[in-house]
Design an enzyme around this catalytic site. Structure first.
Site, PDB file in Angstrom:
ATOM      1  N   LYS A  35       0.764  -1.006   0.149  1.00  0.00           N
ATOM      2  CA  LYS A  35      -0.141  -0.156  -0.058  1.00  0.00           C
ATOM      3  C   LYS A  35       0.614   1.326   0.002  1.00  0.00           C
ATOM      4  CE  LYS A  35      -0.354  -0.506   4.976  1.00  0.00           C
ATOM      5  NZ  LYS A  35      -1.198  -0.752   6.153  1.00  0.00           N
ATOM      6  N   TYR A 257      16.716  30.055   6.200  1.00  0.00           N
ATOM      7  CA  TYR A 257      15.654  30.778   6.598  1.00  0.00           C
ATOM      8  C   TYR A 257      15.368  30.839   8.092  1.00  0.00           C
ATOM      9  CZ  TYR A 257      13.891  30.228   1.602  1.00  0.00           C
ATOM     10  OH  TYR A 257      13.684  30.225   0.181  1.00  0.00           O
TER      11      TYR A 257
HETATM   12  C1  LIG Z   1      -0.404  -1.760   6.813  1.00  0.00           C
HETATM   13  C2  LIG Z   1      -1.115  -2.777   7.668  1.00  0.00           C
HETATM   14  C3  LIG Z   1      -0.212  -4.039   7.980  1.00  0.00           C
HETATM   15  C4  LIG Z   1       1.195  -3.795   7.815  1.00  0.00           C
HETATM   16  O1  LIG Z   1       1.782  -3.082   9.040  1.00  0.00           O
HETATM   17  P1  LIG Z   1       3.478  -2.788   9.238  1.00  0.00           P
HETATM   18  O2  LIG Z   1       3.311  -2.227  10.528  1.00  0.00           O
HETATM   19  O3  LIG Z   1       3.785  -1.988   8.076  1.00  0.00           O
HETATM   20  O4  LIG Z   1       4.056  -4.292   9.257  1.00  0.00           O
HETATM   21  C5  LIG Z   1      -0.710  -5.188   8.351  1.00  0.00           C
HETATM   22  N1  LIG Z   1      -2.127  -5.238   8.629  1.00  0.00           N
HETATM   23  C6  LIG Z   1      -2.656  -4.322   8.062  1.00  0.00           C
HETATM   24  C7  LIG Z   1      -4.441  -4.577   8.511  1.00  0.00           C
HETATM   25  C8  LIG Z   1      -2.438  -3.084   7.594  1.00  0.00           C
HETATM   26  O5  LIG Z   1      -3.233  -1.928   7.440  1.00  0.00           O
END
Ligand SMILES: *Cc1c(COP(=O)(O)O)cnc(C)c1O
Length: 360
Positions: A35, A257
Protein backbone atom coordinates in the site's frame (compact mmCIF):
# COMPACT_ATOMS: atom_id res chain seq x y z
CA UNK A 1 23.60 15.63 -16.39
CA UNK A 2 21.04 15.45 -13.64
CA UNK A 3 20.41 16.50 -10.09
CA UNK A 4 22.14 13.92 -7.88
CA UNK A 5 19.14 13.48 -5.56
CA UNK A 6 17.69 9.97 -5.84
CA UNK A 7 16.36 6.98 -3.95
CA UNK A 8 18.21 3.77 -4.73
CA UNK A 9 16.04 0.73 -4.11
CA UNK A 10 17.92 -2.48 -3.31
CA UNK A 11 15.67 -5.33 -4.45
CA UNK A 12 18.01 -7.92 -2.96
CA UNK A 13 17.50 -6.37 0.46
CA UNK A 14 13.74 -6.53 -0.18
CA UNK A 15 14.06 -10.26 -0.91
CA UNK A 16 16.17 -10.77 2.19
CA UNK A 17 13.57 -9.04 4.38
CA UNK A 18 10.70 -11.02 2.86
CA UNK A 19 12.59 -14.27 3.49
CA UNK A 20 13.30 -13.18 7.05
CA UNK A 21 9.56 -12.61 7.63
CA UNK A 22 8.84 -16.00 6.10
CA UNK A 23 11.52 -17.80 8.11
CA UNK A 24 10.25 -16.37 11.42
CA UNK A 25 6.87 -18.05 10.82
CA UNK A 26 7.51 -21.00 8.51
CA UNK A 27 3.95 -22.31 8.99
CA UNK A 28 2.37 -19.00 7.92
CA UNK A 29 1.78 -17.60 4.47
CA UNK A 30 3.10 -14.10 3.92
CA UNK A 31 1.04 -11.40 2.25
CA UNK A 32 3.31 -8.50 1.29
CA UNK A 33 1.94 -5.03 2.03
CA UNK A 34 2.51 -2.71 -0.92
CA UNK A 35 0.00 0.00 0.00
CA UNK A 36 0.93 3.67 -0.32
CA UNK A 37 3.20 3.01 -3.29
CA UNK A 38 4.93 0.22 -1.34
CA UNK A 39 5.74 2.60 1.51
CA UNK A 40 7.23 4.99 -1.04
CA UNK A 41 9.41 2.40 -2.79
CA UNK A 42 7.29 2.02 -5.95
CA UNK A 43 4.38 -0.44 -5.75
CA UNK A 44 4.74 -1.86 -9.24
CA UNK A 45 8.49 -2.47 -9.04
CA UNK A 46 8.21 -3.94 -5.54
CA UNK A 47 5.31 -6.20 -6.52
CA UNK A 48 7.18 -7.34 -9.63
CA UNK A 49 10.23 -8.15 -7.51
CA UNK A 50 8.15 -10.18 -5.04
CA UNK A 51 5.56 -11.70 -7.38
CA UNK A 52 7.23 -15.13 -7.47
CA UNK A 53 7.62 -15.47 -3.70
CA UNK A 54 4.69 -13.54 -2.23
CA UNK A 55 1.40 -15.45 -2.54
CA UNK A 56 -0.58 -12.17 -2.35
CA UNK A 57 -0.27 -8.41 -1.90
CA UNK A 58 -2.06 -5.95 0.36
CA UNK A 59 -3.19 -2.44 -0.60
CA UNK A 60 -5.44 0.22 0.92
CA UNK A 61 -7.94 0.69 -1.89
CA UNK A 62 -9.15 -0.63 -5.22
CA UNK A 63 -7.32 2.09 -7.18
CA UNK A 64 -4.00 0.79 -5.86
CA UNK A 65 -5.03 -2.76 -6.75
CA UNK A 66 -6.09 -1.80 -10.28
CA UNK A 67 -2.75 -0.05 -10.81
CA UNK A 68 -0.98 -3.31 -10.05
CA UNK A 69 -3.27 -5.25 -12.39
CA UNK A 70 -2.70 -2.68 -15.17
CA UNK A 71 1.04 -3.29 -14.73
CA UNK A 72 0.54 -7.02 -15.20
CA UNK A 73 0.69 -8.19 -11.58
CA UNK A 74 -1.56 -11.26 -11.38
CA UNK A 75 -1.22 -12.29 -7.70
CA UNK A 76 -4.33 -11.97 -5.52
CA UNK A 77 -4.54 -8.54 -3.89
CA UNK A 78 -6.19 -7.89 -0.53
CA UNK A 79 -8.05 -4.58 -0.13
CA UNK A 80 -7.24 -3.81 3.50
CA UNK A 81 -10.18 -1.49 4.11
CA UNK A 82 -12.54 -3.50 1.93
CA UNK A 83 -14.85 -1.67 -0.44
CA UNK A 84 -15.85 1.98 -0.16
CA UNK A 85 -18.92 1.53 -2.38
CA UNK A 86 -20.96 -1.51 -3.41
CA UNK A 87 -19.99 -1.32 -7.11
CA UNK A 88 -16.44 -2.31 -6.10
CA UNK A 89 -17.56 -5.86 -5.26
CA UNK A 90 -18.04 -6.82 -8.92
CA UNK A 91 -14.68 -5.28 -9.90
CA UNK A 92 -13.03 -7.19 -7.07
CA UNK A 93 -14.62 -10.47 -8.15
CA UNK A 94 -13.50 -9.89 -11.72
CA UNK A 95 -9.88 -9.09 -10.79
CA UNK A 96 -9.33 -11.56 -7.95
CA UNK A 97 -9.12 -8.89 -5.29
CA UNK A 98 -9.70 -10.20 -1.79
CA UNK A 99 -12.05 -8.12 0.30
CA UNK A 100 -11.62 -7.24 3.93
CA UNK A 101 -15.10 -7.01 5.45
CA UNK A 102 -15.14 -4.64 8.39
CA UNK A 103 -18.78 -3.61 8.84
CA UNK A 104 -22.38 -4.51 7.97
CA UNK A 105 -22.69 -2.35 4.82
CA UNK A 106 -19.56 -3.98 3.37
CA UNK A 107 -20.90 -7.42 4.25
CA UNK A 108 -24.32 -6.66 2.73
CA UNK A 109 -22.71 -5.35 -0.46
CA UNK A 110 -21.06 -8.74 -0.92
CA UNK A 111 -24.13 -10.77 -0.01
CA UNK A 112 -26.36 -8.88 -2.45
CA UNK A 113 -23.84 -8.46 -5.30
CA UNK A 114 -24.69 -9.90 -8.69
CA UNK A 115 -21.41 -11.67 -9.46
CA UNK A 116 -20.64 -14.81 -11.39
CA UNK A 117 -17.77 -16.07 -9.27
CA UNK A 118 -17.28 -15.78 -5.54
CA UNK A 119 -14.86 -13.39 -3.82
CA UNK A 120 -12.34 -14.27 -1.14
CA UNK A 121 -13.27 -12.59 2.09
CA UNK A 122 -11.23 -11.56 5.12
CA UNK A 123 -13.44 -10.87 8.10
CA UNK A 124 -12.12 -8.10 10.37
CA UNK A 125 -12.59 -8.30 14.14
CA UNK A 126 -12.07 -5.33 16.44
CA UNK A 127 -10.00 -6.85 19.24
CA UNK A 128 -8.96 -3.52 20.75
CA UNK A 129 -7.63 -1.15 18.09
CA UNK A 130 -11.14 0.36 17.85
CA UNK A 131 -10.77 1.67 14.35
CA UNK A 132 -12.33 -0.96 12.06
CA UNK A 133 -13.85 -4.41 12.34
CA UNK A 134 -16.89 -6.12 13.80
CA UNK A 135 -17.39 -6.45 17.53
CA UNK A 136 -16.17 -9.85 18.78
CA UNK A 137 -19.70 -10.86 19.82
CA UNK A 138 -20.99 -10.32 16.24
CA UNK A 139 -18.41 -12.56 14.58
CA UNK A 140 -20.32 -15.84 14.85
CA UNK A 141 -23.39 -14.41 13.06
CA UNK A 142 -21.47 -12.49 10.41
CA UNK A 143 -19.29 -15.52 9.72
CA UNK A 144 -22.38 -17.69 9.32
CA UNK A 145 -24.03 -15.23 6.92
CA UNK A 146 -20.90 -14.99 4.76
CA UNK A 147 -20.41 -18.74 4.82
CA UNK A 148 -23.98 -19.31 3.58
CA UNK A 149 -23.55 -16.96 0.60
CA UNK A 150 -22.68 -18.26 -2.85
CA UNK A 151 -20.86 -14.96 -3.41
CA UNK A 152 -18.20 -15.88 -0.85
CA UNK A 153 -15.34 -18.35 -1.44
CA UNK A 154 -14.96 -21.47 0.65
CA UNK A 155 -12.28 -20.28 3.06
CA UNK A 156 -12.82 -17.14 5.07
CA UNK A 157 -9.83 -15.54 6.83
CA UNK A 158 -10.73 -14.07 10.20
CA UNK A 159 -8.30 -11.26 10.96
CA UNK A 160 -7.44 -8.51 13.37
CA UNK A 161 -4.84 -5.76 13.68
CA UNK A 162 -2.60 -4.89 16.65
CA UNK A 163 -2.53 -1.43 18.18
CA UNK A 164 0.69 -1.68 20.19
CA UNK A 165 2.78 -4.62 18.93
CA UNK A 166 5.74 -2.22 18.53
CA UNK A 167 5.81 -1.87 22.33
CA UNK A 168 7.58 -4.97 23.60
CA UNK A 169 6.39 -4.47 27.18
CA UNK A 170 2.70 -3.65 26.79
CA UNK A 171 0.05 -6.23 27.69
CA UNK A 172 -2.30 -5.01 24.95
CA UNK A 173 -1.01 -7.45 22.33
CA UNK A 174 -1.60 -10.55 24.44
CA UNK A 175 -5.05 -9.23 25.35
CA UNK A 176 -5.90 -8.74 21.68
CA UNK A 177 -4.72 -12.30 20.88
CA UNK A 178 -6.87 -13.68 23.69
CA UNK A 179 -9.91 -11.75 22.46
CA UNK A 180 -9.26 -12.96 18.91
CA UNK A 181 -8.98 -16.62 19.86
CA UNK A 182 -12.16 -16.42 21.92
CA UNK A 183 -14.25 -15.27 18.96
CA UNK A 184 -12.66 -17.50 16.30
CA UNK A 185 -15.46 -19.53 14.62
CA UNK A 186 -15.44 -23.26 15.41
CA UNK A 187 -15.47 -24.11 11.65
CA UNK A 188 -12.23 -26.06 11.01
CA UNK A 189 -12.10 -24.43 7.55
CA UNK A 190 -11.78 -20.95 8.99
CA UNK A 191 -8.34 -19.38 8.55
CA UNK A 192 -6.86 -16.57 10.61
CA UNK A 193 -4.42 -13.66 10.38
CA UNK A 194 -3.00 -11.34 13.02
CA UNK A 195 0.62 -10.33 12.64
CA UNK A 196 1.98 -7.08 11.20
CA UNK A 197 5.75 -6.44 11.10
CA UNK A 198 6.15 -5.81 14.82
CA UNK A 199 4.27 -8.99 15.72
CA UNK A 200 6.18 -11.09 13.17
CA UNK A 201 9.46 -9.88 14.67
CA UNK A 202 8.62 -10.03 18.36
CA UNK A 203 5.34 -11.83 19.13
CA UNK A 204 5.60 -15.47 17.99
CA UNK A 205 2.32 -16.22 19.79
CA UNK A 206 0.61 -14.10 17.08
CA UNK A 207 1.50 -16.51 14.27
CA UNK A 208 -1.56 -17.73 12.38
CA UNK A 209 -2.31 -18.91 8.83
CA UNK A 210 -1.45 -15.58 7.23
CA UNK A 211 0.96 -12.82 8.28
CA UNK A 212 0.94 -9.31 6.90
CA UNK A 213 4.39 -7.65 6.94
CA UNK A 214 4.72 -4.11 5.61
CA UNK A 215 7.39 -1.89 7.09
CA UNK A 216 9.86 -4.69 7.80
CA UNK A 217 9.93 -5.65 4.12
CA UNK A 218 11.49 -2.27 3.46
CA UNK A 219 14.08 -2.78 6.17
CA UNK A 220 12.69 -0.46 8.83
CA UNK A 221 12.28 -1.47 12.44
CA UNK A 222 8.96 -0.81 14.19
CA UNK A 223 10.77 -0.75 17.55
CA UNK A 224 12.47 2.16 19.28
CA UNK A 225 14.98 -0.22 20.82
CA UNK A 226 17.31 -2.86 19.38
CA UNK A 227 15.57 -6.20 18.78
CA UNK A 228 17.33 -9.35 17.64
CA UNK A 229 15.16 -10.09 14.60
CA UNK A 230 14.73 -6.46 13.57
CA UNK A 231 18.51 -6.08 13.72
CA UNK A 232 18.77 -8.52 10.79
CA UNK A 233 16.70 -6.33 8.47
CA UNK A 234 18.40 -4.55 5.58
CA UNK A 235 17.39 -1.04 4.49
CA UNK A 236 15.90 -1.18 1.00
CA UNK A 237 15.93 2.54 0.22
CA UNK A 238 19.04 4.70 0.20
CA UNK A 239 18.06 8.35 -0.10
CA UNK A 240 21.07 10.03 -1.65
CA UNK A 241 22.18 13.46 -2.79
CA UNK A 242 25.36 15.51 -3.02
CA UNK A 243 27.01 18.69 -1.80
CA UNK A 244 26.54 21.56 -4.26
CA UNK A 245 28.19 24.40 -2.36
CA UNK A 246 30.71 24.86 0.47
CA UNK A 247 31.50 28.08 2.34
CA UNK A 248 33.16 29.37 5.49
CA UNK A 249 31.22 31.60 7.82
CA UNK A 250 32.42 33.58 10.82
CA UNK A 251 31.33 32.86 14.37
CA UNK A 252 28.06 34.70 15.04
CA UNK A 253 26.69 34.28 11.47
CA UNK A 254 23.39 32.44 11.00
CA UNK A 255 22.36 29.97 8.30
CA UNK A 256 19.20 29.61 6.22
CA UNK A 257 15.59 30.81 6.55
CA UNK A 258 14.77 32.39 9.91
CA UNK A 259 18.44 32.13 10.90
CA UNK A 260 17.58 29.52 13.51
CA UNK A 261 21.19 28.31 13.82
CA UNK A 262 24.12 30.53 14.64
CA UNK A 263 27.76 29.47 14.32
CA UNK A 264 29.57 29.36 17.66
CA UNK A 265 32.94 29.19 15.88
CA UNK A 266 34.23 29.82 12.38
CA UNK A 267 32.36 27.08 10.50
CA UNK A 268 32.25 25.35 7.15
CA UNK A 269 28.73 24.94 5.79
CA UNK A 270 27.90 22.50 3.00
CA UNK A 271 24.70 22.95 1.02
CA UNK A 272 23.02 19.78 -0.27
CA UNK A 273 20.47 19.64 -3.06
CA UNK A 274 17.60 18.01 -1.22
CA UNK A 275 14.72 19.54 0.72
CA UNK A 276 11.18 19.11 1.92
CA UNK A 277 10.08 19.09 -1.74
CA UNK A 278 11.90 15.76 -1.91
CA UNK A 279 10.38 14.37 1.27
CA UNK A 280 13.19 15.37 3.62
CA UNK A 281 11.20 16.42 6.70
CA UNK A 282 11.01 20.16 7.28
CA UNK A 283 10.69 19.58 11.01
CA UNK A 284 14.22 18.10 11.14
CA UNK A 285 15.91 19.99 13.98
CA UNK A 286 19.47 21.30 14.15
CA UNK A 287 21.72 18.34 14.81
CA UNK A 288 19.77 15.77 12.78
CA UNK A 289 22.47 13.44 11.38
CA UNK A 290 23.33 13.57 7.67
CA UNK A 291 26.06 11.41 6.14
CA UNK A 292 28.59 13.34 4.05
CA UNK A 293 31.30 11.16 2.56
CA UNK A 294 30.06 8.48 4.94
CA UNK A 295 30.64 10.70 8.02
CA UNK A 296 27.88 11.93 10.29
CA UNK A 297 27.47 15.69 10.18
CA UNK A 298 24.80 17.77 11.92
CA UNK A 299 22.05 19.47 9.96
CA UNK A 300 22.15 23.20 10.70
CA UNK A 301 19.52 25.77 9.74
CA UNK A 302 16.01 25.21 8.46
CA UNK A 303 15.25 22.65 5.78
CA UNK A 304 14.31 24.53 2.57
CA UNK A 305 12.17 23.20 -0.26
CA UNK A 306 15.16 22.19 -2.39
CA UNK A 307 18.16 22.44 -0.07
CA UNK A 308 19.54 21.65 3.35
CA UNK A 309 22.69 22.89 5.05
CA UNK A 310 25.05 20.88 7.24
CA UNK A 311 28.03 21.76 9.39
CA UNK A 312 31.12 20.10 7.88
CA UNK A 313 33.71 22.06 9.86
CA UNK A 314 35.19 18.81 11.15
CA UNK A 315 35.19 17.20 7.69
CA UNK A 316 37.72 19.12 5.59
CA UNK A 317 37.34 16.78 2.62
CA UNK A 318 33.66 17.72 2.14
CA UNK A 319 33.88 19.50 -1.23
CA UNK A 320 31.36 20.21 -3.96
CA UNK A 321 30.23 16.85 -5.30
CA UNK A 322 30.73 14.96 -2.00
CA UNK A 323 28.27 12.07 -1.66
CA UNK A 324 25.43 12.44 0.83
CA UNK A 325 23.11 9.84 2.39
CA UNK A 326 20.00 11.25 4.04
CA UNK A 327 18.98 7.77 5.17
CA UNK A 328 19.68 4.25 4.02
CA UNK A 329 21.93 1.33 4.80
CA UNK A 330 24.35 3.30 6.99
CA UNK A 331 22.05 5.84 8.64
CA UNK A 332 18.66 4.29 9.34
CA UNK A 333 15.45 6.09 8.42
CA UNK A 334 14.24 5.19 11.91
CA UNK A 335 17.02 7.23 13.52
CA UNK A 336 16.32 10.24 11.28
CA UNK A 337 12.59 9.91 11.97
CA UNK A 338 13.17 9.74 15.71
CA UNK A 339 15.25 12.93 15.55
CA UNK A 340 12.32 14.57 13.74
CA UNK A 341 9.61 13.38 16.14
CA UNK A 342 8.00 11.01 13.66
CA UNK A 343 8.33 7.43 12.43
CA UNK A 344 10.18 6.04 9.43
CA UNK A 345 6.86 4.88 7.97
CA UNK A 346 5.86 8.51 7.45
CA UNK A 347 9.18 9.61 5.94
CA UNK A 348 9.22 6.74 3.44
CA UNK A 349 5.54 6.99 2.52
CA UNK A 350 5.74 10.73 1.87
CA UNK A 351 8.62 10.54 -0.59
CA UNK A 352 7.30 12.43 -3.63
CA UNK A 353 7.59 11.40 -7.27
CA UNK A 354 10.18 14.15 -7.80
CA UNK A 355 12.80 11.83 -6.32
CA UNK A 356 13.72 9.27 -8.99
CA UNK A 357 13.68 5.67 -7.78
CA UNK A 358 16.64 3.72 -9.11
CA UNK A 359 16.24 -0.06 -8.85
CA UNK A 360 19.25 -2.28 -8.42
C1 LIG B 1 -0.47 -1.69 6.88
C2 LIG B 1 -1.02 -2.89 7.50
C3 LIG B 1 -0.17 -3.94 7.88
C4 LIG B 1 1.33 -3.83 7.84
O1 LIG B 1 1.78 -3.12 8.96
P1 LIG B 1 3.36 -2.92 9.20
O2 LIG B 1 3.46 -2.32 10.55
O3 LIG B 1 3.83 -2.01 8.13
O4 LIG B 1 3.95 -4.27 9.08
C5 LIG B 1 -0.77 -5.10 8.36
N1 LIG B 1 -2.10 -5.21 8.47
C6 LIG B 1 -2.93 -4.22 8.13
C7 LIG B 1 -4.41 -4.40 8.29
C8 LIG B 1 -2.44 -3.02 7.65
O5 LIG B 1 -3.27 -2.02 7.33
Amino acid sequence: MSRPTKATIDLQALHHNFQLAQSLAPQSKTIAMVKANAYGHGAIEVAEALSDIAPAFGVACIEEALNLRAAGISNPILLLEGTFSSDEVAIAAQHRFWLMVENHPQKDAILTANISHPVDVWLGVDTGMHRLGFQPEDIADVYKALKASRNVSEQIVVSSHFACADDLEKQTTDKQIECFDACMPSDPNALSSLANSAAILAWPQAQRDWQRPGYMLYGGSPFRVAQKNADQLQAVMSFESAVISVRSIAAGESVGYTGNWTAQRESTIATITVGYGDGYPRQAPNGTPVLVNGQRCPLVGRVSMDMITVDVTDLPEARIGAAVELWGQTLSVDEVAQACGTIGYELLTRMPARVPRIYS
